[in-house]
Write an enzyme that holds these catalytic residues in place. Structure first.
Site, PDB file in Angstrom:
ATOM      1  N   ASP A  99      -0.723  47.643 -54.217  1.00 30.59           N
ATOM      2  CA  ASP A  99      -1.604  46.726 -53.508  1.00 30.59           C
ATOM      3  C   ASP A  99      -1.296  46.817 -52.028  1.00 30.59           C
ATOM      4  O   ASP A  99      -0.144  46.911 -51.636  1.00 30.59           O
ATOM      5  CB  ASP A  99      -1.373  45.300 -53.995  1.00 30.59           C
ATOM      6  CG  ASP A  99      -2.110  45.058 -55.301  1.00 30.59           C
ATOM      7  OD1 ASP A  99      -3.247  45.551 -55.430  1.00 30.59           O
ATOM      8  OD2 ASP A  99      -1.536  44.408 -56.185  1.00 30.59           O
ATOM      9  N   PHE A 145     -12.173  26.487 -42.647  1.00 37.76           N
ATOM     10  CA  PHE A 145     -12.724  27.651 -43.336  1.00 37.76           C
ATOM     11  C   PHE A 145     -13.144  27.255 -44.749  1.00 37.76           C
ATOM     12  O   PHE A 145     -12.431  26.551 -45.439  1.00 37.76           O
ATOM     13  CB  PHE A 145     -11.632  28.731 -43.399  1.00 37.76           C
ATOM     14  CG  PHE A 145     -12.051  29.974 -44.124  1.00 37.76           C
ATOM     15  CD1 PHE A 145     -12.645  31.019 -43.441  1.00 37.76           C
ATOM     16  CD2 PHE A 145     -11.828  30.099 -45.493  1.00 37.76           C
ATOM     17  CE1 PHE A 145     -13.009  32.173 -44.105  1.00 37.76           C
ATOM     18  CE2 PHE A 145     -12.202  31.252 -46.161  1.00 37.76           C
ATOM     19  CZ  PHE A 145     -12.792  32.288 -45.454  1.00 37.76           C
ATOM     20  N   ASP A 166      -0.021  40.494 -60.580  1.00 34.23           N
ATOM     21  CA  ASP A 166       0.433  39.155 -60.930  1.00 34.23           C
ATOM     22  C   ASP A 166      -0.649  38.285 -61.549  1.00 34.23           C
ATOM     23  O   ASP A 166      -0.364  37.406 -62.328  1.00 34.23           O
ATOM     24  CB  ASP A 166       1.039  38.457 -59.701  1.00 34.23           C
ATOM     25  CG  ASP A 166       0.099  38.520 -58.503  1.00 34.23           C
ATOM     26  OD1 ASP A 166      -1.055  38.974 -58.663  1.00 34.23           O
ATOM     27  OD2 ASP A 166       0.528  38.118 -57.408  1.00 34.23           O
TER      28      ASP A 166
END
Lengths: 560, 697
Positions: B317, B387, B533
């Site tokens: 990742d 946000f 995960d």
């Protein structure tokens, strides 16, 4: 003094290596005409399929292939056994040869079926022309063809393809490979003065006015396949030392080349079918080095005078000439002796029994290792067993599960490979142990001490390596010898064909992994070293005690 | 990178630091070496079992000879003694390797104290009754409050709490566990520090994560791995070859008119069979697992560790592995007619209340580069617009003016909504050009707009971790391909991939894309490793050959992977691969060493054995060993002692160097092949000198 033998060896071995390249290419075409391509098979394949009938139409898995090999060979064994047993009633027997003893028939049939050609008889004395041609020479073709077929199947499996069909392969090997090459060699031999006739023995009056019966027959045909198919069974008892079986220096050259030609080409054929020529080159190189080491050893130890002359007031600079055919020169004997044992051929042009002790060990080492270049087809198959073991150890040393050509080598493969190598040791050491300690062996020896031991050791090595040459000096046409070596020859022939096919069967059932810079390369000098070390160490560890009590002890006792 | 791991080192800190030569491990190991003489435990190791069998045989013969007074008793006694030492040394090696795991398991057990669980009645949120933690069944729901030990593994179904997981990870900083999302898994034996959670139990007593850890580090369930089985077969095969070589000797000797004593044959046999690797094989396997545990990685099977060494493709990742987790503002790029100062000022205002790392980095950049000081939100009468996933923008509204910053497309859509005329204007095209430019360079563009007017773009840059490029180069030399997985668009991904030096990347990756990529690689014959995960990583983790689940991850992810990283550090994949390779290399190297040793042993024993038959064979005694007896004794002593000498190597593992397969093989062949050929010549000669000096034989 050494220039001449070196030049001789380089020309013969190097020249043969050169011819083996195009022959390997041709053999690939013959054995594997389509390669990986699918589509309509070529004309020959269609012809062979129609001859073989329905059983040859479909591709076989490793088990079917193996069963086909066994079935075919059982039939061949029975046919030959019958011809030999009934030769006195059958045609083509101009000299009226008599019936053979039972255990000798078994031994001879086993010997020729297994591509060994160990001869406990003398051809010109005991066998009819029909026995020689329809029984033995026929087997010299098809037993060699069996080896080539098995190798082709093995290579196809390693390339990740179907194994093919044995009944087609054995025809391809017989008719497209062995027959044409044998024909060319036979012509060369006839040109060199070898007889090729169906007339019975010639009767001549010698200069002394004595009548002499000279055995002859279709020798050239027999000898060409005897050499090419790593068979080695001579038409005459003395094999290629006989003037009609090896008339001149030139026929000797042709015959020497023929010994290693097809075994060399088999390596190239393997490389081409697998699609890994660089790998094949590495294998070829390892084999060549091992052969040349023994050739060098043989010639070196033969340059010492024989023990028999040690105390005589004579010129000692010519090396050991005992048991050599002087027509061929001094180095032709050791060279031939090494090549013939390297390749499971077993024909001889000198008396191996007369070689100096360590020179005599070189042929034995060849039979113990049995893979450089080895028998037609099966030599490369034996090498494959060493490759599996070598790859397994080397693969771990680079930190990966060992892989060969992308196939993961795991428990099953290691088991089969080590079993096959173990079998060879068992037959030689076990057989020698039994015969050395019992009257079966001890009572038929012409020599005592380490040399006698070497004779027994050599005989079993020859049987187990499917070689067929003899150290001689051994009265081996007895029931125990005939039966024991007969059984050893058959087992030692088929175990190392069945187990490698089983390995390929097991490998090709797996997921093949991609090769990268992190995987073990089978193409470089490092791999070559690893492979050679595996062969030498496994070989040495198995046979060192026996060698010590045979040729090595003899060397230290007599050569000082 | 290693420093990070040392910080985390300690699952059980005191015991973990134990070195190989720690008395706390060595002393019990001596006792265990004797306990392992039990035939059932010996039978697991074919080579050592054979040694034990011949040792018993010779001991019996010795007792018989002692009774009748036949033979050279002193010599036989010493040989037999060393035969038993050989077995004890092998047992000792295994016991030491196990000892380290046992110490860790003991310390883990201490944290598995008996707990009382607050079992909630059906549907209830408050009413609980206290039950023993071991009586919990899968599906039970318990309440865990501040100060409670979590009774078993489970999933948080309600609440949020800080949890101390030091018992598992050795890391004392508390972690947050909350319902939903990817941080919902809790582990039995860890402690809730604050707040409360309701947990649905997912593991029955005796099969919790902690239980599994204990049995793994203890090696209780250790099963032979495929490669270990294959190697055992090879060793058994070699042993059989030496049975042949030795068993045929009496008959050969009889032919030569002599006799070889059984004790000499046994000595030859035991020195020839691969006792060195046979003795150390299980220690190597245990130590390999142990090395992983010390890296705070738990492999669910030895097979997984081996597979790690075989990995061809590594999926990594981007965020957290290749780049630092946070992007930083590096540049303000205004559109025409706007100054950098103006843009910086607006950007800073919009970010003042933005507590994300990106927001803070904008404030920092504005200050450092343009000297714009932090202002107080209240004095500006500004309200912060946070946000949201819908708007994908944040900003402030103050005194009739509004500033927004956000993803370029989101800002443009916002402009469309408030005033259609903004779209398609020159500024829009310019913004898009700048944004493309930044994306190509691997950055993330944030557009800034004030009162419907586009001011410019903030360049947020992904910061590639220091040293990562070298690691990828190293992996490439190991023959491993790295693929970066990112949610970024292809342009940005390409730029970061180039900067980090990965071989390939998968942009705008969804979990399905990941799974597809793994399948494609596997179809090409490659072994794939990845870490993950989230629950949506579970299929990919299960599909990959080596799937490392983060300890912070969900239960589903932990179940799907075949390894769990307790530190949740994705970079560790690289070390895991190295540990896997080290394990196989150590086996291969010691096998080679063991076999190569035989050459010298032959030269010691064969002349000694046969010199009675043919005295001339003394010429083969190239080492010049004192007497036949001392030669044989020296060989067997060397054979036993080399096991002890190699225990540290077996436990630490052969050093792995990322130099590619060819050079690596050459190096190991030289060290362990050639070394194995030469060392015993020197060793046996040295021992012979001592044996002769002490008049032992």
């Amino acid at each position: 003094m050494l220039i001449q033998p070196i030049l001789f060896v380089v020309l013969i071995v190097g020249g043969t290596a050169l011819i083996s390249w195009p022959l390997g290419r041709y053999m690939t075409w013959a054995m594997d005409p389509q390669g990986a391509a699918s589509g309509r098979p070529n004309a020959f394949t269609r012809l062979f399929q129609s001859i073989g009938g329905s059983v040859s139409a479909r591709p076989q898995d490793w088990k079917r292939y193996m069963v086909s090999i066994l079935a075919f060979n059982v039939v061949m064994f029975v046919v030959t056994f019958s011809i030999l047993a009934l030769q006195q009633y059958l045609p083509l027997n101009p000299d009226g040869k008599e019936a053979l003893e039972g255990s000798l028939i078994f031994n001879t049939a086993a010997s020729f079926t297994s591509n060994t050609n160990l001869q406990h008889y003398s051809g010109e004395v005991s066998l009819s022309y029909l026995s020689q041609l329809a029984g033995l020479m026929w087997l010299q073709f098809v037993s060699a063809a069996t080896g080539i077929a098995a190798l082709a199947a093995l290579a196809r499996g390693l390339a990740g393809r179907k194994l093919g069909n044995f009944f087609v392969d054995v025809q391809r090997a017989s008719f497209l490979v062995l027959l044409p090459v044998a024909f060319i060699v036979a012509i060369l031999l006839v040109v060199g003065g070898m007889p090729m006739t169906f007339n019975g023995a010639a009767v001549a009056t010698t200069l002394e006015g004595v009548q002499q019966t000279i055995a002859r027959g279709p020798v050239a045909a027999f000898v060409s396949i005897k050499q090419l198919g790593t068979n080695g069974g001579g038409f005459f008892g003395p094999n290629s030392t006989h003037p009609l079986e090896n008339p001149s220096f030139w026929t000797n050259v042709v015959e020497t080349v023929s010994i290693i030609l097809i075994p060399m080409a088999c390596v190239w054929m393997f490389g081409r079918i697998v699609g890994r020529m660089r790998h094949a080159t590495v294998i070829f190189g390892v084999m060549l080095v091992l052969v040349l080491l023994r050739v060098a050893g043989g010639i070196w130890f033969e340059s010492a005078p024989t023990q028999a002359f040690a105390d005589l007031p004579i010129e000692q600079t010519t090396g050991n000439l005992e048991g050599k055919e002087l027509r061929f020169g001094a180095s032709a004997g050791p060279l031939w002796s090494v090549l013939t044992t390297s390749t499971s051929n077993g024909s001889v042009n000198a008396m191996h029994d007369s070689l100096n002790p360590l020179a005599g060990m070189m042929p034995m080492i060849g039979m113990w290792l049995n893979e450089d270049f080895g028998g037609v087809g099966v030599g490369m198959i034996n090498m494959f067993l060493y490759i599996v073991v070598g790859v397994f150890i080397a693969g771990m040393m680079i930190g990966r599960t060992p892989e060969y050509l992308g196939w993961r080598v795991e428990a099953r493969e290691v088991k089969f490979a080590i079993l096959a190598l173990l079998a060879h040791g068992l037959f030689i050491l076990g057989g020698t142990a039994v015969f050395a300690a019992t009257p079966w062996g001890a009572d038929v020896l012409n020599n005592v001490g380490p040399h006698g031991f070497s004779e027994i050791l050599y005989e079993f090595s020859s049987a187990s390596a499917n070689n067929g040459s003899g150290f001689e000096g051994l009265g081996d046409n007895t029931v125990p010898w005939n039966v024991a070596t007969g059984i050893v020859m058959l087992l030692a022939r088929f175990i190392p064909i069945i187990l490698p096919l089983a390995i390929v069967g097991s490998l090709s059932a797996k997921r093949r992994s991609a090769e990268s810079s992190g995987t073990l390369s089978v193409e470089g000098g490092t791999f070559a070293t690893m492979l050679a070390a595996t062969i030498l160490v496994v070989g040495a560890l198995t046979f060192f005690p026996a060698a010590t009590l045979g040729p090595i002890a003899e060397h230290f006792i007599y050569m000082n | 990178m290693r420093n990070q791991n040392i910080k985390l080192e300690p699952l059980m800190s005191q015991d973990r630091s134990a070195s190989i030569m720690d008395a706390r491990i060595l002393v019990p190991a001596i006792g265990n070496a004797f306990k392992k003489l039990n035939p059932r435990s010996l039978a697991k190791n074919p080579v050592m079992f054979v040694v034990a069998a011949v040792s018993v045989l010779t001991t019996v013969l010795f007792v018989k000879d002692a009774a009748t007074g036949a033979g050279n008793l002193g010599f036989s006694f010493q040989i037999i003694l060393w035969l038993w030492f050989t077995i004890l040394f092998a047992n000792f090696a295994e016991a030491v390797a196990e000892g380290r795991g046992k110490a860790q398991a003991d310390s883990l057990r201490r944290s598995r104290t008996e707990t009382q669980a607050k079992l909630l009645a059906n549907g209830s949120r408050e009413n609980f009754k206290l039950v023993p933690g071991t009586s919990l069944k899968i599906g039970d729901v318990v309440l865990v409050e501040a100060g409670d030990i979590i009774p078993s593994d489970g999933e948080v179904i309600e609440g949020i709490a800080s949890v101390n997981e030091a018992a598992i990870t050795g890391e004392s900083a508390p972690v947050i566990r909350e319902s939903g999302g990817d941080r919902s898994a809790v582990t039995g034996g860890t402690q809730v520090l604050s707040d409360w959670i309701r947990v649905r139990i997912t593991a029955a007593a005796g099969s919790t994560f902690l239980d599994r850890m204990i049995s793994l580090v203890e090696g209780a369930e250790r099963q032979k791995t495929p490669n270990e089985i294959a190697l055992n077969i090879l060793l058994a095969g070699l042993t059989l070859i030496f049975v042949l070589a030795t068993a045929s000797i009496p008959s050969f000797a009889a032919y030569a008119g002599g006799f070889i004593p059984v004790i000499v044959l046994v000595a030859l046999f035991v020195t020839l069979i691969p006792t060195t690797i046979g003795a150390l094989l299980s220690a190597i396997g245990i130590a390999g697992m142990d090395r992983l545990v010390r890296f705070n990685v738990l492999a669910m099977s030895g097979r997984a560790v081996e597979a790690a060494g075989d990995v061809d493709t590594l999926l990594l990742d981007k965020t957290g592995t290749i780049t630092l987790g946070n992007r930083q503002a590096t540049e303000f790029r205004p559109v025409k007619g706007v100054t950098e100062q103006e843009l910086a000022d607006a950007a800073q205002l919009a970010s003042l209340a933005d507590e994300t790392p990106e927001g803070r980095s904008i404030v920092v950049l504005a200050k450092e580069k343009y000297g714009i000081r932090a202002r107080d939100m209240q004095s500006l009468h500004a309200t912060f617009v946070p946000f949201t996933a819908q708007s994908r923008m944040s900003g402030i509204d103050s005194e009739g003016s509004s500033i927004r910053k956000g993803a370029v497309d989101a800002v443009l859509r916002y402009l469309d909504q408030i005033s259609a005329k903004g779209a398609g204007s020159e500024a829009t095209r310019e913004i898009q050009a700048i944004a493309d430019d930044i994306a190509k360079a691997g950055g993330t563009p944030l557009a800034v707009v004030r009162d419907g007017r586009l001011l410019g773009v903030i360049h947020l840059k992904d910061i590639v971790k220091g040293g990562i490029r070298e690691r990828f180069a190293e992996l490439r030399r190991m023959g491993i391909r790295t693929v970066m997985i990112t949610g970024d668009n292809p342009m940005t991904a390409a730029a970061i991939a180039a900067e980090a030096g990965v071989d390939d990347f998968l942009a705008q990756a969804t979990p399905e894309d990941k799974l597809r990529l793994i399948r494609e690689e596997q179809a090409k014959g490659k072994l794939v490793a990845m870490c993950g995960d989230g629950t949506n990583d579970a299929p990919a983790l299960a599909q990959s050959d080596v799937g490392v689940a983060m300890n912070t991850g969900t239960v589903a992810a932990r179940e799907a992977g075949n390894m769990v990283d307790l530190d949740s550090d994705p970079t560790k994949l690289i070390e895991i691969v190295e540990i896997g390779k080290q394990l196989l290399m150590t086996r291969g190297a010691l096998t080679t060493f063991s076999i190569a040793n035989d050459v010298a042993k032959y030269f010691a024993i064969i002349p000694a054995m046969f010199v009675g038959l043919y005295p001339q064979l003394s010429k083969l005694n190239i080492m010049g060993l004192a007497t036949p007896e001392s030669a044989i004794l020296s060989a067997i002593i060397f054979n036993a002692l080399i096991i002890i000498v190699l225990i540290p190597l077996a436990l630490k593992g052969v050093k792995y160097k990322a130099i590619g397969a060819g050079p690596l093989l050459r190096r190991n062949l030289l060290i362990y092949g050639l070394g194995g050929l030469v060392v015993p010549f020197i060793g046996i000669k040295a021992i012979d000198l001592i044996v002769a000096a002490l008049h032992l034989a």
